[in-house]
Design a protein around this motif. Structure first.
Motif, PDB file in Angstrom:
ATOM      1  N   LEU A  92      -7.852   9.078  -4.505  1.00  0.00           N
ATOM      2  CA  LEU A  92      -8.850   8.616  -3.540  1.00  0.00           C
ATOM      3  C   LEU A  92      -8.957   7.098  -3.541  1.00  0.00           C
ATOM      4  O   LEU A  92      -8.983   6.454  -2.478  1.00  0.00           O
ATOM      5  CB  LEU A  92     -10.212   9.248  -3.854  1.00  0.00           C
ATOM      6  N   CYS A  93      -9.025   6.507  -4.741  1.00  0.00           N
ATOM      7  CA  CYS A  93      -9.121   5.046  -4.843  1.00  0.00           C
ATOM      8  C   CYS A  93      -7.852   4.389  -4.289  1.00  0.00           C
ATOM      9  O   CYS A  93      -7.921   3.366  -3.579  1.00  0.00           O
ATOM     10  CB  CYS A  93      -9.341   4.636  -6.295  1.00  0.00           C
ATOM     11  N   ASN A  94      -6.706   4.967  -4.611  1.00  0.00           N
ATOM     12  CA  ASN A  94      -5.424   4.428  -4.157  1.00  0.00           C
ATOM     13  C   ASN A  94      -5.342   4.449  -2.629  1.00  0.00           C
ATOM     14  O   ASN A  94      -5.044   3.437  -1.985  1.00  0.00           O
ATOM     15  CB  ASN A  94      -4.299   5.265  -4.765  1.00  0.00           C
ATOM     16  N   TYR A  95      -5.621   5.617  -2.036  1.00  0.00           N
ATOM     17  CA  TYR A  95      -5.499   5.751  -0.582  1.00  0.00           C
ATOM     18  C   TYR A  95      -6.572   4.956   0.162  1.00  0.00           C
ATOM     19  O   TYR A  95      -6.308   4.371   1.214  1.00  0.00           O
ATOM     20  CB  TYR A  95      -5.572   7.231  -0.184  1.00  0.00           C
ATOM     21  N   LEU A  96      -7.797   4.940  -0.392  1.00  0.00           N
ATOM     22  CA  LEU A  96      -8.858   4.170   0.268  1.00  0.00           C
ATOM     23  C   LEU A  96      -8.523   2.686   0.304  1.00  0.00           C
ATOM     24  O   LEU A  96      -8.698   2.020   1.339  1.00  0.00           O
ATOM     25  CB  LEU A  96     -10.194   4.394  -0.453  1.00  0.00           C
ATOM     26  N   ALA A  97      -8.027   2.178  -0.829  1.00  0.00           N
ATOM     27  CA  ALA A  97      -7.647   0.758  -0.871  1.00  0.00           C
ATOM     28  C   ALA A  97      -6.517   0.486   0.118  1.00  0.00           C
ATOM     29  O   ALA A  97      -6.548  -0.515   0.861  1.00  0.00           O
ATOM     30  CB  ALA A  97      -7.221   0.378  -2.283  1.00  0.00           C
ATOM     31  N   SER A 151       0.833  -1.208   0.000  1.00  0.00           N
ATOM     32  CA  SER A 151       0.000   0.000   0.000  1.00  0.00           C
ATOM     33  C   SER A 151       0.864   1.253   0.000  1.00  0.00           C
ATOM     34  O   SER A 151       0.556   2.243  -0.689  1.00  0.00           O
ATOM     35  CB  SER A 151      -0.920   0.004   1.222  1.00  0.00           C
ATOM     36  N   THR A 194      -9.369  11.332  -8.541  1.00  0.00           N
ATOM     37  CA  THR A 194     -10.095  10.055  -8.451  1.00  0.00           C
ATOM     38  C   THR A 194      -9.130   8.909  -8.185  1.00  0.00           C
ATOM     39  O   THR A 194      -9.394   8.031  -7.340  1.00  0.00           O
ATOM     40  CB  THR A 194     -10.873   9.790  -9.758  1.00  0.00           C
ATOM     41  N   TYR A 195      -8.007   8.905  -8.902  1.00  0.00           N
ATOM     42  CA  TYR A 195      -7.010   7.858  -8.680  1.00  0.00           C
ATOM     43  C   TYR A 195      -6.451   7.929  -7.263  1.00  0.00           C
ATOM     44  O   TYR A 195      -6.271   6.898  -6.602  1.00  0.00           O
ATOM     45  CB  TYR A 195      -5.872   7.982  -9.694  1.00  0.00           C
ATOM     46  N   MET A 199      -5.580  -0.250 -11.244  1.00  0.00           N
ATOM     47  CA  MET A 199      -5.885   1.175 -11.096  1.00  0.00           C
ATOM     48  C   MET A 199      -4.842   2.034 -11.801  1.00  0.00           C
ATOM     49  O   MET A 199      -5.177   3.039 -12.457  1.00  0.00           O
ATOM     50  CB  MET A 199      -5.965   1.546  -9.614  1.00  0.00           C
ATOM     51  N   HIS A 244      -3.907  -2.625  -7.377  1.00  0.00           N
ATOM     52  CA  HIS A 244      -3.227  -1.350  -7.615  1.00  0.00           C
ATOM     53  C   HIS A 244      -2.689  -1.251  -9.038  1.00  0.00           C
ATOM     54  O   HIS A 244      -2.696  -0.172  -9.638  1.00  0.00           O
ATOM     55  CB  HIS A 244      -2.078  -1.184  -6.613  1.00  0.00           C
TER      56      HIS A 244
END
Length: 231
Positions: free
Chosen positions: A79-84, A38, A76-77, A111, A108
């Motif tokens: 947010l998706c990256n950090y949320l995951a 992560s 958008t990327y 994405m 990842h």
């Protein structure tokens, strides 16, 4: 130093600070394969935003709209990256559930691939818009030059020719400046007529000037009709 250069320096400074803060959080928590994965991909999120902001610094009035799309794409990327990263790392550290690091790597990677695809398509679209804008500008300038030539003729023509020349100027002004490959013959014929108009005017052949003005107006009308059929 230019405003754009100063803006880019601030962007790189903000990027460096974001990476330092993110690394600081990483150093405070236990290290597991999921956390490390992560973290590694989390480092790419500010890079995506930096690239988007740098793209926006190159925007101009022709491609500004499409360039601004880079920014929400990067957000958008991120947010998706950090949320995951946060969700899977929290679940892994709490012992509630742990995803295999390989599957997280795949998520990842997907994405990141989608982000790269989006950036490439936006960049290609921006280049096409710029090329189209250059072609449009060239055609508009060409048509404006024709009008300028007639306006120049009117500036030294005798008064009784002004109405005829003004009619030509108005016809050119309200004509569609865009063109088509099949319209090349029409455009060249109009240019030739304007050149002939100059010859007749300089030769003081005023009766022929009036007739030639009517001819040019008809040529422009025929061109407009043809353009409507092509649209």
């Amino acid at each position: 130093m230019s405003t754009v250069s100063n803006h880019r320096i601030r962007l790189f400074a903000a990027f460096f600070i974001a990476e330092v803060i993110f690394t600081g959080f990483f150093l405070l928590i236990p290290k597991t394969p999921v956390v490390i994965t992560s973290y590694c991909f989390g480092l790419l999120a500010p890079v995506a935003l930096l690239l988007a902001m740098l793209e926006m610094t190159t925007a101009n009035k022709r491609n500004y709209i499409i360039k601004t799309v880079f920014y929400p794409t990067a957000i958008t990327y991120m947010l998706c990256n950090y949320l995951a990263g946060v969700i899977f790392s929290a679940l892994d550290l709490s012992g509630a559930w742990s995803i295999h690091a390989g599957w997280l790597l795949l998520i990842h990677a997907i994405m990141l691939a989608l982000l790269a695809w989006r950036y490439l398509t936006l960049d290609a679209g921006s280049e096409q818009i710029e090329e189209l804008g250059e072609r449009v500008a060239a055609k508009v300038i060409n048509w404006q030059m024709i009008r300028a030539d007639v306006e120049n003729l009117k500036s030294y023509a005798p008064g009784h020719c002004h109405n005829d020349l003004q009619a030509v100027i108005d016809a050119i002004r309200y004509a569609d400046p865009m063109s088509h490959e099949s319209m090349a013959a029409y455009d060249e014929a109009i240019k030739d007529s304007v050149l002939m108009l100059e010859v007749k005017l300089n030769g003081q052949q005023y009766d022929e000037v009036a007739m030639l003005c009517l001819k040019i107006q008809k040529q422009i009308k025929d061109r407009n009709t043809r353009m409507k059929l092509l649209k």
